[in-house]
Write an enzyme that holds these catalytic residues in place. Structure first.
Site, PDB file in Angstrom:
ATOM      1  N   GLU A  39       0.377  -1.277   0.190  1.00  0.00           N
ATOM      2  CA  GLU A  39       0.278   0.045  -0.244  1.00  0.00           C
ATOM      3  C   GLU A  39       0.734   0.736  -0.091  1.00  0.00           C
ATOM      4  O   GLU A  39       0.748   1.803  -0.695  1.00  0.00           O
ATOM      5  CB  GLU A  39      -0.979  -0.077   1.128  1.00  0.00           C
ATOM      6  N   HIS A  82     -12.384  -5.856   7.576  1.00  0.00           N
ATOM      7  CA  HIS A  82     -13.493  -5.540   5.853  1.00  0.00           C
ATOM      8  C   HIS A  82     -14.613  -4.490   6.419  1.00  0.00           C
ATOM      9  O   HIS A  82     -15.425  -5.128   5.388  1.00  0.00           O
ATOM     10  CB  HIS A  82     -13.708  -7.030   4.885  1.00  0.00           C
TER      11      HIS A  82
END
Ligand SMILES: Cc1ncc(C[n+]2csc(CCOP(=O)(O)OP(=O)(O)O)c2C)c(N)n1
Length: 703
Positions: free
Chosen positions: A434, A504
């Site tokens: 990321e 999530h």
């Protein structure tokens, strides 16, 4: 390294080159000494020196081309920047923090150089972040080679250009380097890494920092990476080593890494005292390898410089530094009123009317996923500089398989078909990095590309936080508008999906709205997602585009395709429902929940007005004010946790500016201050539900 110090041999290099190199090295050394003096006299506020690094610095710069190659130096690269073309005055203006400091206008510490003209990209103080920017700049180079229409629009592109980046031995421990090496080696990107190993990271010796004490030993087996080691205090050896490395990179054989052994005979900075952790013996050993005196010895021994010529050179250097110091000390300081300038683009305002472009609807209603995808297709068609990458965003990395499969196109299919339509140069997969995705995108954006990158889940944005907070959002401001890096980070956010659990389902937008320099938007409908994403792509600053994944495929928020020019300006909330009794200020997944609650409330005679903010930074204070002045009661509702959240900011401002219009305290409804759990019963207990909105509104109306 050998403990006996061989005398340098100047053979093969011209006298002119050697004397020129010596001059820059000596100038750099004397300039450090001058800055130290200024700091001690309290006429400068910080000092960090490049002492001991001069030989490898100048040797490297002599192989590179200003305004042609791209430079991502670190704070010890004074001699490098002087050789590339920065002046003594440029540097001293930064020491004193002058208004006309060309690197930052008095905003950054000394030795954080920047020059748009020379291609020296502004650096932060974070050790290691810069390597990803260099990789991005090199990736832009590869992109320009592959996508000719984009190259034609580039302000500068050369087929054999090099992205230079330097770092210390300590900085090699940062994950960013490993992300950078992995990607640049795999893609054969034209990056020249120079590790200037002075044996210490502040007080930590390299054998504690690095497994086996040698970075070159660790990286030598990276495919396509040429790894070379040299004595970076030996100018001639450094010059020869860099020559080989630069040739490898210019010929597009892959990146190169030079491990240059240097010294740091002064303390880390003027805030450090190296005698606290380096013994006298160690310091004396280091002093023997002083690069400036070593080159001088060679010049004298080989009779390339007479005593008189040396005296002249030294006198001219002293004069130059004195004259520049006099000017710098007399320079105007920056004016406090300018401190807010260049957080964002001074010329492109995404709130302006030109970003208000009406829809031209056609076709059947589409989901949010469909209309985000449609916007990406439109923008990639309109501008060859738009490039999409991230984890799993391509249809199929192996092109020879592409015809045989349907294609992935993102875990939520948002980017489906982009690789197939636009080719693998314009939509491709990235390793799971990321920080790498954002850092590389930044480097590409600096070069004029418009990356639209995906962070697969908001929950995993955190490795990129340093790149977002310390680099992306700050670049324009810290370089005094010299550099900017407009790009879009798209990421699915939030819960209400059942089963998403902690990793999530997270929200956390207020952490990002707290960052000056970063725009943050969160659409609640397919149409808004389409119009806001287009604005984000055409704007001139970094945008975090938050996509509530619960809303991706809802039928209630669908819309027909609004055409390729539909845009919604930032900072304009939507009046989602008119009402007279109270205002719900909300966004994202709470918009529809508020609308449902409003129906129930209407049955009890309470008319709620609902504002969907859509854009969180900037946000529409005007519409909030107008609504509150009408209803006099406000609930701020969001999916993110309550404390220190976005609602707290709105509530505080309402109390501050509209207190006289309030008939009740400002109320907030948000998730409990805990993580989203797995079992639906637990998730429901944490996230705000329709019934919670109804209850909060009733209490507010009854106050
Ligand atoms: C990410 C980050 N962590 C910590 C620091 C504080 N810091 C500044 S310089 C430095 C040491 C860097 O050592 P090295 O990379 O070897 O470079 P050198 O200063 O020795 O040339 C540290 C830990 C920082 N600036 N950035």
């Amino acid at each position: 390294m050998a403990t006996t110090i061989p005398i340098q041999k100047a053979s093969g290099l011209s006298r002119e080159l050697l004397i020129g190199a010596y001059r820059t090295m000596y100038l750099s050394r004397r300039l450090d000494d001058k800055e130290i003096q200024l700091k001690r006299q309290n006429r400068a506020y910080f000092q960090i020196s490049g002492v001991g690094h001069e030989a490898i610095n100048v040797a490297t710069a002599l192989h590179l081309k200003p305004s042609y190659d791209w430079f991502f130096p670190y704070y010890r690269d004074r001699a490098f920047c002087l050789q590339i073309g920065m002046t003594v005055l440029d540097m001293l203006l930064q020491s004193v923090g002058a208004k006309n400091d060309p690197s930052s206008g008095g905003r950054q510490m000394p030795s954080h150089w920047s020059s748009k003209k020379l291609h020296i990209v502004s650096q932060s103080s974070a050790t290691g972040t810069q390597v990803l920017h260099a990789v991005g700049a090199a990736e832009a180079s590869q992109y320009f080679s592959a996508v000719r229409e984009a190259a034609e629009l580039a302000s500068s592109f050369h087929a054999d250009e090099v992205a230079y980046v330097s770092l210390g031995d300590g900085a090699t421990s940062e994950g960013e380097l490993w992300e950078a090496l992995n990607w640049s080696a795999n893609r054969k990107l034209p990056v020249l890494y120079v590790v200037e190993d002075n044996g210490y990271a502040i007080s930590v010796p390299v054998d504690v920092q690095t497994a086996g004490g040698s970075i070159s030993r660790l990286v030598k087996d990276f495919p396509n990476l040429l790894t070379l080691e040299c004595d970076g205090t030996d100018f001639v050896e450094s010059y020869e080593t860099v020559g080989k490395a630069v040739e490898h990179v210019r010929r597009r054989k892959g990146p190169a890494l030079i491990h240059a052994h240097v010294i740091r005979p002064y303390s880390h900075s003027l805030s450090d005292d190296e005698r606290l952790y380096k013994s006298e013996e160690v310091r004396q050993e280091e002093a023997k390898r002083d690069p400036v005196s070593r080159l001088l010895k060679c010049l004298v021994q080989e009779r390339l410089l007479t005593e008189k010529e040396l005296k002249d050179l030294e006198t001219r250097v002293e004069k130059e530094i004195r004259a520049a110091a006099d000017k710098a000390l007399a320079a105007e300081p920056p004016s406090p009123e300018t401190v807010m300038l260049y957080i964002y683009s001074p010329t492109v305002d995404p709130c302006a009317e030109r970003f208000d472009h009406p829809p031209k609807f056609h076709g059947e209603p589409k989901t949010m996923v469909d209309l985000i995808n449609a916007c990406l297709r439109d923008e990639m068609t309109r501008d060859p500089r738009v490039v999409v990458f991230g984890e799993d965003v391509a249809d199929c990395s192996h092109e020879d398989e592409l015809a045989k499969v349907k294609g992935k196109g993102g875990v939520f299919k948002v980017t489906h078909g982009l690789q197939r339509h636009f080719g693998s140069a314009r939509c491709y997969n990235s390793p799971i990095t990321e920080a790498g995705i954002v850092g590389r995108a930044l480097g590409m954006a600096l070069r004029g590309l418009k990356p639209v990158v995906e962070i697969q889940f908001f929950d995993y944005i955190w490795p990129a936080m340093m790149q977002i907070r310390d680099e992306l959002a700050v670049m324009r401001w810290r370089s005094d508008n010299g550099f900017s890096c407009p790009l879009v980070i798209r990421t699915p956010i939030g819960g209400y999906l059942a089963g998403g659990s902690i990793y999530h389902s997270q929200s956390g937008e207020s952490i990002f709205t707290h960052i000056p320099g970063l725009r943050v938007v969160m659409p609640a409908t397919a149409l808004d997602a389409n119009g806001l994403l287009r604005t984000a792509i055409r704007a001139a600053d970094p945008v975090l585009f938050l996509e509530p994944k619960h809303l991706y495929r809802q039928t209630y928020n669908r819309s027909p395709y609004p055409g390729p020019d539909y845009m919604i300006p930032f900072g304009k909330a939507k009046l989602a429902r008119e009402g007279s009794d109270l205002t719900i200020v909300t966004y994202g997944s709470l918009v529809n929940r508020s609308l449902q609650a409003a129906k129930a409330l209407a049955e009890e005679g309470i008319q709620a007005e609902i504002l969907d903010l859509r854009s969180l930074n900037p946000y529409d204070w005007e519409l909030i004010s107008a609504s509150v002045k009408k209803t006099n009661r406000v609930l701020v509702a969001h999916e993110d946790t309550l404390s220190w959240g976005f609602g707290a900011e709105i509530a505080a401002r309402l109390g501050d500016e509209l207190f006289d219009f309030l008939d009740a305290p400002v109320r907030r409804l948000a998730a409990k201050d805990v993580y989203v759990p797995y079992h639906p019963l637990l998730e429901d207990a944490v996230l705000p539900q329709v019934a919670d909105v109804v209850r909060a509104c009733k209490e507010l109306a009854a106050y």
